[in-house]
Design a protein around this motif. Structure first.
Motif, PDB file in Angstrom:
ATOM      1  N   THR A   8     -15.767  -4.729   4.492  1.00 41.81           N
ATOM      2  CA  THR A   8     -15.061  -3.599   5.487  1.00 41.81           C
ATOM      3  C   THR A   8     -16.039  -2.454   5.534  1.00 41.81           C
ATOM      4  OG1 THR A   8     -12.942  -4.487   4.873  1.00 41.81           O
ATOM      5  CG2 THR A   8     -12.971  -2.273   6.016  1.00 41.81           C
ATOM      6  N   GLU A 169      -1.711   3.688   8.330  1.00 44.61           N
ATOM      7  CA  GLU A 169      -1.466   2.729   7.258  1.00 44.61           C
ATOM      8  C   GLU A 169      -0.960   1.339   7.661  1.00 44.61           C
ATOM      9  OE1 GLU A 169      -2.701   2.658   4.237  1.00 44.61           O
ATOM     10  OE2 GLU A 169      -3.541   4.554   4.626  1.00 44.61           O
ATOM     11  N   LYS A 170      -0.306   1.550   8.856  1.00 44.02           N
ATOM     12  CA  LYS A 170       0.051   0.274   9.493  1.00 44.02           C
ATOM     13  C   LYS A 170      -0.831  -0.759   9.557  1.00 44.02           C
ATOM     14  CE  LYS A 170       4.031   2.084  11.769  1.00 44.02           C
ATOM     15  NZ  LYS A 170       4.778   2.664  13.309  1.00 44.02           N
ATOM     16  N   TYR A 171      -2.217  -0.149   9.950  1.00 39.31           N
ATOM     17  CA  TYR A 171      -2.909  -1.235  10.340  1.00 39.31           C
ATOM     18  C   TYR A 171      -4.052  -1.526   8.984  1.00 39.31           C
ATOM     19  CZ  TYR A 171      -2.258   0.422  15.000  1.00 39.31           C
ATOM     20  OH  TYR A 171      -1.776   0.736  16.155  1.00 39.31           O
ATOM     21  N   HIS A 172      -3.493  -0.921   7.761  1.00 42.33           N
ATOM     22  CA  HIS A 172      -4.501  -1.449   6.650  1.00 42.33           C
ATOM     23  C   HIS A 172      -4.160  -2.962   6.259  1.00 42.33           C
ATOM     24  CE1 HIS A 172      -5.151  -1.856   2.169  1.00 42.33           C
ATOM     25  NE2 HIS A 172      -6.179  -1.011   2.689  1.00 42.33           N
ATOM     26  N   ASP A 173      -5.165  -3.776   5.938  1.00 47.04           N
ATOM     27  CA  ASP A 173      -5.282  -4.878   5.950  1.00 47.04           C
ATOM     28  C   ASP A 173      -5.166  -5.584   4.287  1.00 47.04           C
ATOM     29  OD1 ASP A 173      -7.595  -3.932   4.473  1.00 47.04           O
ATOM     30  OD2 ASP A 173      -9.074  -4.832   6.011  1.00 47.04           O
ATOM     31  N   GLU A 174      -4.786  -4.553   3.676  1.00 41.64           N
ATOM     32  CA  GLU A 174      -4.639  -5.001   2.083  1.00 41.64           C
ATOM     33  C   GLU A 174      -5.703  -5.562   1.388  1.00 41.64           C
ATOM     34  OE1 GLU A 174      -1.701  -4.117   0.726  1.00 41.64           O
ATOM     35  OE2 GLU A 174      -0.879  -3.588   2.660  1.00 41.64           O
ATOM     36  N   PHE A 175      -7.022  -5.717   2.164  1.00 40.02           N
ATOM     37  CA  PHE A 175      -8.280  -6.237   1.445  1.00 40.02           C
ATOM     38  C   PHE A 175      -8.967  -5.138   1.300  1.00 40.02           C
ATOM     39  CE2 PHE A 175     -12.615  -7.658   2.643  1.00 40.02           C
ATOM     40  CZ  PHE A 175     -12.752  -8.567   1.626  1.00 40.02           C
ATOM     41  N   THR A 176      -9.013  -3.945   2.042  1.00 38.73           N
ATOM     42  CA  THR A 176      -9.747  -2.734   1.775  1.00 38.73           C
ATOM     43  C   THR A 176      -9.263  -1.909   0.954  1.00 38.73           C
ATOM     44  OG1 THR A 176     -10.320  -2.860   4.417  1.00 38.73           O
ATOM     45  CG2 THR A 176     -10.925  -0.766   3.066  1.00 38.73           C
ATOM     46  N   GLN A 178      -8.561   1.264  -1.692  1.00 36.59           N
ATOM     47  CA  GLN A 178      -8.092   2.801  -1.186  1.00 36.59           C
ATOM     48  C   GLN A 178      -7.987   3.487  -2.370  1.00 36.59           C
ATOM     49  OE1 GLN A 178      -4.864   3.000   1.521  1.00 36.59           O
ATOM     50  NE2 GLN A 178      -6.289   2.980   3.334  1.00 36.59           N
ATOM     51  N   PHE A 181      -4.352   3.840  -3.981  1.00 41.85           N
ATOM     52  CA  PHE A 181      -3.689   2.634  -4.567  1.00 41.85           C
ATOM     53  C   PHE A 181      -4.096   2.895  -6.258  1.00 41.85           C
ATOM     54  CE2 PHE A 181      -4.491  -0.361  -0.891  1.00 41.85           C
ATOM     55  CZ  PHE A 181      -3.498   0.396  -0.216  1.00 41.85           C
ATOM     56  N   THR A 183      -6.471   1.463  -8.173  1.00 39.73           N
ATOM     57  CA  THR A 183      -6.736   0.223  -8.861  1.00 39.73           C
ATOM     58  C   THR A 183      -8.230   0.514  -9.346  1.00 39.73           C
ATOM     59  OG1 THR A 183      -7.514  -0.564  -6.698  1.00 39.73           O
ATOM     60  CG2 THR A 183      -5.546  -1.459  -7.808  1.00 39.73           C
TER      61      THR A 183
END
Length: 267
Positions: A8, A169-176, A178, A181, A183
């Motif tokens: 990304t 955030e509706k377009y966040h792919d859960e892969f990128t 941030q 989060f 983490t």
């Protein structure tokens, strides 16, 4: 060893996203840098590195305070923008400034061992929060040197900012990755639990994090907020149709709010 760029992050390897980043992204407050200079006993001649320098939003502040600044950035477009920022600082605020902006990654820093007193990472550590990066950063730091991570966060209590962030955030792919989060902190937790043996933790950066927050206002407007949205990695990779839809939603949010419907606002 992780030696490749996150897929990304390749969104930042084009002129359009670079221009949006330069225009729309917030900077980091000078107050925070002045605090760090005092806290870490730094001076004009301290050896500093801005790792993943991006377009130079934070690097230019370093250029005002230090006489030798080095930056590492994988995107050629971002490197060029960073060089431009530092050249402006050299010509206007710090004629003694010597700088270099080199290609590299957090796992492959093209500098010798013990090259820096401090490594700064602004708005980027969540991209490479792994032990390989920590090990490489530790290699280029002097013994007892510091790793400093900074992020500029939009005030999520502000209704305008919150609404715009919700749409993006509706377009966040859960892969990128941030920052929000959290983490990125896991690598330090694992270091404290000594889950990375046989790495010599005595010669690596201190995993016990210290946190300090600063509040500052930044003036913006509809154009700049749109650029901010388009500079976000996973949004910049969207098809133009979806980008246009998001821009339209942002414009409606701003136009419907009396605070922002008439020009400049603060975030």
């Amino acid at each position: 060893m992780t030696t490749t760029l996150h897929p990304t992050a390749k969104a930042y390897h084009n002129d359009e996203t670079t221009n949006a980043y330069v225009k729309g992204r917030p900077t980091v407050s000078m107050e925070s840098l002045e605090y760090l200079i005092q806290e870490l006993n730094l001076n004009k001649n301290s050896r500093v590195l801005d790792l993943a320098s991006g377009t130079g939003k934070f690097t230019k502040l370093l250029g005002e305070k230090f006489n030798k600044v080095e930056a590492i950035e994988p995107s050629p477009q971002f490197r060029e923008a960073c060089k431009n920022e530092l050249e402006i600082i050299k010509n206007t605020k710090n004629p003694e400034l010597e700088y270099s902006v080199l290609e590299g990654l957090s796992t492959n820093i093209p500098k010798q061992d013990s090259s820096f007193d401090v490594v700064f990472v602004s708005q980027a550590f969540h991209w490479f929060a792994n032990i390989e990066s920590i090990t490489e950063i530790s290699r280029v730091l002097v013994k007892g040197g510091a790793l400093v991570m900074l992020w500029a966060k939009i005030d999520e209590q502000d209704p305008i900012s919150k609404s715009i962030m919700f749409q993006g955030e509706k377009y966040h792919d859960e892969f990128t990755p941030q920052y929000r989060f959290g983490t990125w902190q896991e690598v330090f937790d694992k270091m404290k639990e000594k889950k990375f043996e046989p790495i010599n933790l005595n010669s690596i950066v201190d995993p016990n994090l210290k946190q300090k927050s600063f509040t500052f206002d930044q003036e913006t407007n509809k154009e700049l907020l749109t650029c901010l949205a388009m500079s976000i990695s996973f949004i910049s990779l969207l098809p133009q149709e979806k980008k246009d839809q998001l821009i339209e939603k942002i414009e409606k949010i701003l136009e419907s709010n009396p605070i922002s419907s008439n020009g400049k606002i603060l975030i």
